[in-house]
Scaffold this motif. Structure first.
Motif: not given
Length: 109
Positions: A55-73
């Motif tokens: 759910x957290x990652x899905x929301x991050x994807x929908x916010x337009x973040x790249x996989x690299x940015x999501x990994x860092x967050x």
């Protein structure tokens, strides 16, 4: 109390604050299954099928973040984000990130 307890507490508080920040978006995107002849809503993600991390990652994807940015967050490897995204796409019956975003992005954006 030891340092590990404080570290875990800080991580959990940070996770909760992040959720509060995206809570309005989460309510817009995620919905529980509405029973209308055993069919789920086609434009909503069914929350029960996804893990908390998905759910957290899905929301991050929908916010337009790249996989690299999501990994860092989330302090995880980029390959782990990719694996979670793959699981999300399978569970939501889409083939790729573009389809996922076009199907589940809130209409008011």
């Amino acid at each position: 109390m030891n340092l590990a307890f404080y570290a875990i507490s800080v991580i959990e508080v940070n996770r909760y604050l992040r959720f509060l920040k995206i809570k309005p978006e989460a309510f817009e995107v995620f919905a529980f299954q509405k029973v209308e002849g055993n069919e789920a809503l086609k434009n909503k993600i069914i929350y029960g099928d996804l893990t908390r991390r998905e759910v957290e990652i899905a929301l991050s994807i929908l916010r337009g973040l790249s996989y690299k940015e999501i990994a860092r967050d989330f302090f995880i490897a980029e390959s782990t984000v990719s694996k979670h995204a793959s699981n999300i796409f399978k569970k939501t019956a889409v083939k790729n990130r573009g389809q996922f975003i076009s199907r589940f992005k809130p209409k008011n954006e």
